[in-house]
Design an enzyme around this catalytic site. Sequence first.
Site, PDB file in Angstrom:
ATOM      1  N   ASP A 270       5.816   3.255   1.651  1.00 57.86           N
ATOM      2  CA  ASP A 270       4.993   2.122   2.091  1.00 57.86           C
ATOM      3  C   ASP A 270       4.210   2.562   3.327  1.00 57.86           C
ATOM      4  OD1 ASP A 270       3.987  -0.202   3.167  1.00 57.86           O
ATOM      5  OD2 ASP A 270       5.822  -1.378   2.823  1.00 57.86           O
ATOM      6  N   HIS A 271       2.895   2.661   3.180  1.00 59.82           N
ATOM      7  CA  HIS A 271       2.112   3.221   4.271  1.00 59.82           C
ATOM      8  C   HIS A 271       1.994   2.289   5.475  1.00 59.82           C
ATOM      9  CE1 HIS A 271      -0.657   5.773   6.350  1.00 59.82           C
ATOM     10  NE2 HIS A 271      -0.852   6.555   5.311  1.00 59.82           N
ATOM     11  N   ARG A 272       2.472   1.048   5.339  1.00 61.27           N
ATOM     12  CA  ARG A 272       2.408   0.170   6.505  1.00 61.27           C
ATOM     13  C   ARG A 272       3.375   0.637   7.586  1.00 61.27           C
ATOM     14  NH1 ARG A 272       3.479  -5.388   3.576  1.00 61.27           N
ATOM     15  NH2 ARG A 272       4.979  -4.000   2.586  1.00 61.27           N
TER      16      ARG A 272
ATOM     17  N   PRO B  30       0.835  -1.210   0.000  1.00 60.53           N
ATOM     18  CA  PRO B  30       0.000   0.000   0.000  1.00 60.53           C
ATOM     19  C   PRO B  30       0.872   1.264   0.000  1.00 60.53           C
ATOM     20  CG  PRO B  30       0.028  -0.981   2.180  1.00 60.53           C
ATOM     21  CD  PRO B  30       0.889  -1.842   1.320  1.00 60.53           C
TER      22      PRO B  30
END
Lengths: 573, 488
Positions: free
Chosen positions: B460-462, B290
């Site tokens: 990476d939005h994690r 994501p």
Amino acid sequence: MQASISLSLSSSSPITRSDCTAVANAYLCTPRSLRFCGLRREVFESKSLNSFSVSTRLVSCPRDSSFKKVCAALQSNGTPSKGGFDYDLVIIGAGVGGHGAALHAVEKGLKTAILEGDVVGGTCVNRGCVPSKALLAASGRMRELQNEHHMKSFGLQVAAAGYDRQGVADHANNLASKIRSNLTSSMKALGVDILTGTGTILGPQKLKYGKGGSGDTVITAKDIIIATGSVPLVPKGIEVDGKSVITSDHALKLEFVPEWIAIVGSGYIGLEFSDVYTALGSEVTFIEALDQLMPGFDPEIGKLAQRVLINPRKIDYHTGVFASKITPAKDGKPVIIELIDAKTKEPKGTVEVDAALIATGRAPFTQGLGLENINVQTQRGFVPVDERMRVIDANGKLVPHLFCIGDANGKMMLAHAASAQGISVVEQVSGKDHVLNHLSIPAACFTHPEISMVGLTEPQAREKAEKEGFEVSITKTSFKANTKALAENEGEGLAKLIYRPDTGEILGVHIFGLHAADLIHEASNAIAMGTHIQDIKYAVHAHPTLSEVLDELFKSAKVKVNSSSPVVQPVAV
Amino acid sequence: MSHLLQTTFVPATSPSLRRPLTRTTHYPTRALHIQSKIREIFMPALSSTMTEGKIVSWIKSEGEKLSKGDSVVVVESDKADMDVESFYDGYLAAIMVDEGLSAPVGAPIALLAESEEEIAAALAQISSSSSAAPAPDPAPAPAPATAPDSSTSNDGPGAITGVSSASVSENFSSRSSVANGAMGSSVHPASEGGKRVVASPYAKKLAKEFGLDLRGLVGSGPNGRVVAKDVEAAVAAAAAAKVSASGAALASEITKPSGGGTAVDLGSVVPFTTMQNAVSRNMVESLSVPTFRVGYTITTDALDALYKKIKSKGVTMTAMLAKATALALVKHPIVNSSCRDGKSFTHNSNINIAVAVAIDGGLITPVLQDADKIDIYSLSRKWKELVDKARAKQLQPHEYNTGTFTLSNLGMFGVDRFDAILPPGTGAIMAVGASQPTLVGTKDGRIGLKNQMQVNVTADHRVIYGADLAAFLQTLAKIIEDPKDLTL
């Protein structure tokens, strides 16, 4: 006995060749096959006598006069011959070796008892060849189904093959129980007394059995065979916890399939387990003390096997190193294996894995046998014997009436070798001299494809030839030229024949390829019977079969003498 | 004749056809007159019916030392695969028939040199005699040395070398070298702080196959062990980066219309190579990460001025941007982290800035290691050295696959903004556009002309959230707009 070597259930006793299952079934149901000799039919009658009560009575009053009556009832098992012994033959250990000997002894009319301190079947049936074959059968199929390329070449499509670990483990366990009960019933059917407890030799022709202590029962026997087998060998420095650091005993239960397992030792056992584990998705690291993987195999076969069984698989290896210390996984830390150079003993780093399987060989299980009572000293635990399996005492003299067979003597640690030795001993005690030719005993490793061998390896043959001054020739055939192998899409394989061109004597045969373990017997029988190449080459093989690999092998040998067998009278068909 | 290699194997054919392997095949007499100690290895006759053999695999590789009796090559005849062993000690100087190709019996398939010095002589011989070689499959000539691409030398802020993201040279065969995406050096118990690589057997096998260096690769397996999927991800990341750079490749063709692009047969369908397959897999896989993007406009007047001042000392704009980025990352370590297993943060202990560079026929990502700690002058020298090595294709794996944050720039083509695909295994990549004179309204109500560039970070939005990136960009802008810290 190597855990990986499978036995033929029926052992080598000619009568029981029919298969133990048949015996068991025949006993449980009405006897369907009357090719059982009269002896057997008596067995069925005598079986109405509860063998358990017999043994209880034996325990309670072994010297009671009623004992004789019991024995008389067990006519099938013979009556002890003169001399006042309880038995003609007592076998300590009911593994494959003891079982083979017991069956043959009954056939020879000897009153026989077998002692078992654990479970009938010994290592082979319970913790060795038998369950490992079940695991290999399951994992072999798994490997095949996962090989998309292989399937495609047959025109087959298989969607995502998977396995249930417990299901595979159950298969192995069920097989072991089934074979164990077959073995037990085959002995019971013949009236062999199965006595429970560990046996200790008290003196010449005398021993006691039981759980130790005062409850032990003393019996006498004209002849005694030690067949106590072996246990996995765990070198010092290695801590086996049964979970992350295991031996073949634990591995066969398949309690878990580690992502990465180190296998210490690349002999039969290690190799077979690498086949199982890689097929089930593990990655494997071999740790081998010698400079080459697969020591003990013919070098050429080993090389080819490495190209097929090791290199393309998820396996790497460290050779020429010892695992000096192995610490089981705990507190979230992996299994830690410390390596040292096999020669210089210098540290060679560490390996960290999820599990370690110790497959460094097997150690004889001879403690507590009371060998000191008859002045016998074991050598590294092995009971010293001569070529007739007669036990040798500390002064180098033969101990009368005492024999040792199987892994306990260390001559050839294979289940079927133990059985063959047992039969040889029974032949001797029943008055016929017999010496077993160990060079005719085949061995097999049940990888995919299998490896099998009989006789000498090429280096051994060349050494012998040099010493004795004869010539050695080698010939080879490939599975690639065999129709059946190609039909199976299994053309990878080699058969190698080592022979004397001057006499046509077969010195050794080594096979790597599909069903190699089944193919070797043509060669081992030829060696055992003393058949030479110039004669066996005229034998006919069905086409198309894998056996033609050996046919071609024999035909390709260049022997300088002609066939010795006389022309047979033509038979009209 | 004694210098011919032959198999010790007796061929496995039907008995009537069997004949011991002899040297009766008509070897060209030429072989006898080779000067010095260079021997030809011939295709052996493994059976009397064999007319040609296929090379299944070379067990030894070029330059490797051979001892008498070593298996050198596996040959497939009409009947079987056989090992061919060397009868001599020496060095495998050159392979003339590649794996998978066939040669008639008696044709030379490789050269064996007696000493290491003679390898060169053997290679010279191969080029002079290859046309005369009876092999129907011409021996593959050594790859021609590729000329370095000049497009990397342009070094202004509007033309900072590089294309988007971590990448790999197309010239490198999939076997010989695949750079992985920027990889960190986070400490895990199994590696003893990076001194030792702990990788599973299959991971090692794959890495060898792809020519990937496992050092610096962070594993997602138990105890941080490198497992097969990490290697696959690294290979795919490198290959994917190449694809994401396709725009750059196009641009470089525009600027160099005469540039030697490989001819493509129009209307043909060409199957993916191993690496392209990896790319394809990775492209799909990248959809599972994501990512999000945050852009920022930074005024570069001060930076440009500083650059003019210290340019004479060998400082390059790439080094300055890398330094600025590294200094910003020091204050925002989260942007230097990554998510490898979907469950955890991997906090990298070093700040290694990977910068994409176009080289002939592809691109590569030299890494400025510890860019936050090294002074700007050393960093510039290091950068020059890396670029030279990259052009000469001499970068060592740790010099192109250990990045923790990637810089990519298309400014030199006039691109003012773009976004990059995040190389798997890393947390963020920054796409840098051209610095252009822009009319700007200032807070005090004036209108002025300022040089401005747009940067766009993909993350990476994690592990990296919007506020993290915003804060990072704000810091970066401050550093670039007041660049005195760069020279400290």
